[in-house]
Design an enzyme around this catalytic site. Structure first.
Site, PDB file in Angstrom:
ATOM      1  N   CYS A  38       0.812  -1.226   0.000  1.00 28.27           N
ATOM      2  CA  CYS A  38       0.000   0.000   0.000  1.00 28.27           C
ATOM      3  C   CYS A  38       0.845   1.276   0.000  1.00 28.27           C
ATOM      4  O   CYS A  38       0.347   2.357  -0.296  1.00 28.27           O
ATOM      5  CB  CYS A  38      -0.955  -0.015   1.188  1.00 28.27           C
ATOM      6  SG  CYS A  38      -2.002  -1.466   1.186  1.00 28.27           S
ATOM      7  N   HIS A  52      -3.109   6.950   2.443  1.00 25.61           N
ATOM      8  CA  HIS A  52      -3.590   5.669   1.921  1.00 25.61           C
ATOM      9  C   HIS A  52      -4.930   5.361   2.582  1.00 25.61           C
ATOM     10  O   HIS A  52      -5.109   5.560   3.782  1.00 25.61           O
ATOM     11  CB  HIS A  52      -2.568   4.575   2.239  1.00 25.61           C
ATOM     12  CG  HIS A  52      -3.110   3.199   2.029  1.00 25.61           C
ATOM     13  ND1 HIS A  52      -3.679   2.813   0.841  1.00 25.61           N
ATOM     14  CD2 HIS A  52      -3.199   2.130   2.865  1.00 25.61           C
ATOM     15  CE1 HIS A  52      -4.080   1.568   0.949  1.00 25.61           C
ATOM     16  NE2 HIS A  52      -3.812   1.120   2.169  1.00 25.61           N
ATOM     17  N   ASN A 110     -10.125  -0.159  -0.346  1.00 25.91           N
ATOM     18  CA  ASN A 110      -8.659  -0.152  -0.317  1.00 25.91           C
ATOM     19  C   ASN A 110      -8.120  -0.690  -1.643  1.00 25.91           C
ATOM     20  O   ASN A 110      -8.346  -1.853  -1.977  1.00 25.91           O
ATOM     21  CB  ASN A 110      -8.191  -1.018   0.864  1.00 25.91           C
ATOM     22  CG  ASN A 110      -6.683  -0.986   1.063  1.00 25.91           C
ATOM     23  OD1 ASN A 110      -5.944  -0.573   0.178  1.00 25.91           O
ATOM     24  ND2 ASN A 110      -6.247  -1.430   2.228  1.00 25.91           N
TER      25      ASN A 110
END
Ligand code: UT7
Length: 328
Positions: free
Chosen positions: A113, A255, A285
């Site tokens: 990520c 993020h 996500n």
């Protein structure tokens, strides 16, 4: 050293929307649980014929158009992804061909990520030192191909998409003020995709039965707490390095892993959520792609204006975390 800045952004989200209500039909879950625990309402799903480089191509073309740079002028392509089309060649090589970036060199960066911030940091060094004049940085993920759709704690979190940015030398007074990247390999088991690498190949019936080829988030609760801590540290490190405070920052673009993680970070930093860019409700996500997608949206919806200070921060598998502070 040359001053390096972002001169164009782009993103691409597949058309198909998978809502929490759709998930209610295939899983023992509810829109209420997912919304309250994660902030996610829906996510995007790539078409069966789309691979990561296809999503990356559209995002990359949009960023190049925004920057006014033709594909054949691109000198470096760095692609952040944990879901490349293939392990060999790299996702970036497929992208290079699809873009027609015939004069570029391309490679992948793997940092889950935090991938976009790692890729930005790597590419920045080449421009700073004058080795290349420009770079296209793309983060692209098809996370929904990595999921065990019976694992309700994991599969509700993820989505597909791509975001991109073009960097080049810019005049003093704007550009990337700092990038900081970190990793802790000892935390690798927390967010793990066990199969598909040399540890488990050749793929066997046993490895498939054991679900080694899907994303494993056994440590999700634990990584929640680590994420809040590392996110906050990443923001503080960038501010300290540049002798700035959060009052100076126009927007934090983090993020998007879980809305409650972002709220925890805001609380820890003592900053209002108004300063934190949130789009997790629409996309879930998307691993490395969340930061450049949010950056592109913020640049286009007027959240970021020339001269504003923008703080990018991320945390993810590896474990990895980092920041980039940019004067827009
Ligand atoms: O991008 C990289 C960084 N990402 C992360 O680090 C992920 C961070 N972790 C998280 O976002 C959260 O830990 C999750 C969203 C994965 C889980 O949320 P939680 O608040 O930690 O829930 P929990 O795991 O403590 O589960 C609470 C309950 C459990 O039931 P019992 O044992 O209390 O009866 C779960 O079985 O919720 C249950 N549950 C669900 N219920 C309905 C778990 N998933 C679901 C679901 N629908 N989808």
């Amino acid at each position: 050293m040359k001053r390096v800045g972002i001169i164009g952004t782009g993103s691409y989200l597949p058309e198909k929307v998978l809502s929490n209500f759709d998930l209610e039909k295939i899983l023992d879950t509810s829109d209420e649980w997912i919304t309250t625990r994660t902030g996610i309402r829906e996510r995007r799903l790539a078409r069966a014929d789309e691979a990561a480089s296809d999503l990356a191509k559209v995002a990359g073309e949009r960023a190049l158009m925004d920057a006014g740079i033709a594909p054949e002028e691109v000198e470096l392509i760095v692609m952040a992804t944990i879901t490349p089309d293939t392990h060999c060649p790299a996702g970036a090589n497929w992208l290079e061909a699809k873009l027609g970036a015939v004069n570029a060199v391309s490679f992948d960066v793997t940092a889950a990520c935090t991938g976009f911030i790692f890729a930005l940091s790597v590419a920045e060094q080449y421009i700073k030192t004058g080795i290349y004049r420009n770079a296209l940085i793309v983060a692209s993920e098809i996370m929904t191909r990595t999921l065990d759709w019976t694992d309700r704690e994991t599969c509700i979190l993820w989505g597909d998409g791509a975001g991109a940015a073009v960097i080049t030398e810019v005049e003093d007074g704007r550009g990337i003020l700092s990038t900081h990247i970190h990793s802790d390999g000892a935390g690798g088991d927390t967010l793990l995709m066990p199969g598909g690498g040399s540890k488990t190949t050749p793929i066997s019936y046993e490895s498939v039965d054991k679900k080694l080829h899907t994303l494993n988030m056994i440590g999700a609760n634990q990584s929640f707490k680590v994420a809040v801590k590392r996110f906050a540290e990443a923001c503080e490190e960038a501010l300290y390095h540049n002798d700035l405070t959060l009052d100076d920052i126009k927007v934090i673009i983090p993020h998007q892993a879980n809305l409650r993680i972002l709220q925890g970070v805001a609380k820890r930093l003592n900053v209002s959520m108004d300063k934190v860019y949130v789009n997790i409700d629409r996309y879930g996500n998307i691993s490395s792609a969340t930061v450049p997608i949010a950056l592109d949206e913020a640049a286009r919806d007027g959240t970021i204006q020339p001269g504003d200070l923008v703080l990018l921060a991320a945390f993810g598998g590896g474990l990895t975390w980092g920041s980039a502070l940019i004067r827009w």
